[in-house]
Write an enzyme that holds these catalytic residues in place. Structure first.
Site, mmCIF file in Angstrom:
data_model
loop_
_atom_site.group_PDB
_atom_site.id
_atom_site.type_symbol
_atom_site.label_atom_id
_atom_site.label_comp_id
_atom_site.label_asym_id
_atom_site.label_seq_id
_atom_site.Cartn_x
_atom_site.Cartn_y
_atom_site.Cartn_z
ATOM 1 N N LYS A 254 33.761 -19.819 11.041
ATOM 2 C CA LYS A 254 34.850 -19.831 11.949
ATOM 3 C C LYS A 254 36.008 -21.233 11.563
ATOM 4 O O LYS A 254 37.261 -20.992 11.580
ATOM 5 C CB LYS A 254 34.698 -20.167 13.429
ATOM 6 N N LYS B 129 29.448 -7.201 9.925
ATOM 7 C CA LYS B 129 28.948 -6.524 11.011
ATOM 8 C C LYS B 129 30.286 -5.985 11.876
ATOM 9 O O LYS B 129 31.467 -6.535 11.910
ATOM 10 C CB LYS B 129 28.103 -7.431 12.015
ATOM 11 N N LYS C 151 34.384 -8.012 17.526
ATOM 12 C CA LYS C 151 35.505 -7.805 18.568
ATOM 13 C C LYS C 151 36.907 -8.141 17.920
ATOM 14 O O LYS C 151 37.758 -7.129 18.089
ATOM 15 C CB LYS C 151 35.445 -8.647 19.688
HETATM 16 P P1 ADP Z 1 31.437 -10.660 18.869
HETATM 17 O O1 ADP Z 1 30.847 -11.156 17.658
HETATM 18 O O2 ADP Z 1 31.800 -9.244 18.597
HETATM 19 O O3 ADP Z 1 32.719 -11.613 19.389
HETATM 20 P P2 ADP Z 1 30.129 -11.998 20.929
HETATM 21 O O4 ADP Z 1 29.936 -13.172 20.006
HETATM 22 O O5 ADP Z 1 30.695 -12.000 22.199
HETATM 23 O O6 ADP Z 1 30.562 -10.767 20.192
HETATM 24 O O7 ADP Z 1 28.288 -11.826 21.103
HETATM 25 C C1 ADP Z 1 28.078 -10.909 22.357
HETATM 26 C C2 ADP Z 1 26.528 -10.262 21.876
HETATM 27 O O8 ADP Z 1 26.702 -9.252 21.094
HETATM 28 C C3 ADP Z 1 25.599 -11.226 21.266
HETATM 29 O O9 ADP Z 1 24.244 -11.081 21.613
HETATM 30 C C4 ADP Z 1 25.756 -10.941 19.683
HETATM 31 O O10 ADP Z 1 24.568 -10.929 19.175
HETATM 32 C C5 ADP Z 1 25.648 -9.229 19.974
HETATM 33 N N1 ADP Z 1 26.525 -8.670 18.709
HETATM 34 C C6 ADP Z 1 27.792 -8.902 18.513
HETATM 35 N N2 ADP Z 1 28.050 -8.279 17.088
HETATM 36 C C7 ADP Z 1 26.874 -7.489 16.786
HETATM 37 C C8 ADP Z 1 26.565 -6.577 16.012
HETATM 38 N N3 ADP Z 1 27.439 -6.002 14.985
HETATM 39 N N4 ADP Z 1 25.136 -6.016 15.902
HETATM 40 C C9 ADP Z 1 24.359 -6.510 16.799
HETATM 41 N N5 ADP Z 1 24.719 -7.304 17.767
HETATM 42 C C10 ADP Z 1 25.971 -7.755 17.863
#
Ligand code: ADP
Length: 334
Positions: free
Chosen positions: A115, A197, A200
């Protein structure tokens, strides 16, 4: 609160539309766990301020994350579904835990380094102490299980370190939290371009969102990278092909998966057909959730009620914890 049940806690940041990674990494487990455990699930609005200081869309995003969780099957009467900023106790516990977290280990965290690279003009202290706030969220309910995706593994390890330091210094107040997934391994849903991965905010054309319309789902899946196919039977799969199979494993039937596995191993796979099949299975999976989200979002009053009752349940548990913490630290002078 049911004292016989073990405690579960997790959260999702309101930084955009939820995607398949959030679903399979986190929410699918939440929904399964809600009947067996005492569950606390929150919209992590404070965490989102570390990367999204502009709050114009925050409210809409908070409502959307709530609606998306409910549309995926989370029952706000069974769990505490709440907003992180509604519990002031979080900030208090965060402060205590900050005294137990070292600058060196925080600077070494992979997500911090990523980040910091992505927002060099805003490497704020909140970004550095993100794992501390996350630990506060978990310990606030003395939770043992934390359903998360694979990307959160390191944060959970740090949470255990902070927990052990607290217990060691002030007495056993908290159980050691562990990352949880129903199968043995934590899940990582790969992006459609084979790089990293689904997420969002990054890589939006390579991420399938629960809000995507049918045409967009088809378009994204059809763009996934493939090649001309294997030339030797039973060859190992290149990573980008492995990813397509992995996605198929999430939404397609066993027969369909077997057919394409066999085709791959016999060198007569047609990736165009495979992606068409995957796209249709994705549409079948995503579209009912999308419709439900849209209908829940129409009813703001309902979502406000959910947030209110969630905060009330969560606060009860937080108040007990904070009392225990103050006593353990020695902040009780009367
Ligand atoms: P993002 O990374 O999309 O902003 P968050 O940080 O809010 O998502 O994570 C919310 C949940 O979703 C966490 O438990 C995170 O481990 C899971 N998560 C986010 N992206 C993935 C992914 N590509 N595969 C599996 N789990 C994910």
């Amino acid at each position: 609160m049911d004292k016989t049940k073990e405690i579960v806690m997790s959260g999702i940041r309101p930084t955009g539309f939820l995607h398949l990674g959030n679903y399979f990494g986190a929410i699918r487990n939440y929904v399964k766990m809600q009947d067996e455990y005492e569950c606390f699930f929150m919209v992590a609005d404070l965490h989102s301020l570390t990367t999204h200081p502009d709050t114009k869309e925050l409210k809409a995003n908070v409502y959307r994350v709530l609606a998306e969780n409910i549309a995926c099957g989370l029952d706000p009467d069974k769990v505490a579904l709440y907003c992180q900023s509604h519990l002031h106790e979080t900030a208090e516990l965060y402060l205590y835990l900050n005294m137990l977290a070292y600058k060196g280990e925080l600077e070494k965290t992979a997500t911090f380094k990523d980040k910091a690279r992505m927002q060099p003009g805003n490497i704020n202290a909140g970004l550095l102490t993100y794992p501390v706030l996350q630990t506060a969220d978990i310990l606030l309910h003395r939770a043992k299980y934390v359903p998360v995706g694979k990307d959160q593994e390191q944060h959970l390890e740090m949470a255990r370190n902070f927990t052990n330091r607290f217990n060691h210094r002030y007495g056993e107040v908290f159980p050691e939290p562990v990352a949880f997934n129903y199968s043995n391994d934590l899940v990582k849903v790969p992006s459609l371009d084979g790089e990293g991965k689904m997420s969002k905010s990054e890589n939006q054309m390579a991420t399938l969102y629960l809000a995507d319309d049918d045409e967009l789902i088809r378009k994204k899946v059809m763009k996934a990278k493939t090649d001309s196919g294997p030339t030797e039977n039973n060859s190992p799969k290149p990573a980008y092909i492995g990813n397509i199979f992995l996605l198929m494993n999430l939404v397609s039937s066993k027969d369909v998966i077997k057919k394409y596995e066999d085709d791959y191993n016999n060198c007569n796979i047609r990736y165009g057909d495979m992606k068409k099949q995957l796209a249709e299975d994705m549409v079948k999976f995503i579209s009912p959730i999308r419709e439900k989200v849209n209908s829940i979002l129409q009813d703001e009053k309902y979502l406000q009620k959910v947030m209110g009752q969630g905060a009330e349940k969560a606060r009860k548990s937080a108040e007990v914890t904070i009392k225990l913490v103050r006593e353990a630290i020695g902040l009780n002078y009367f």
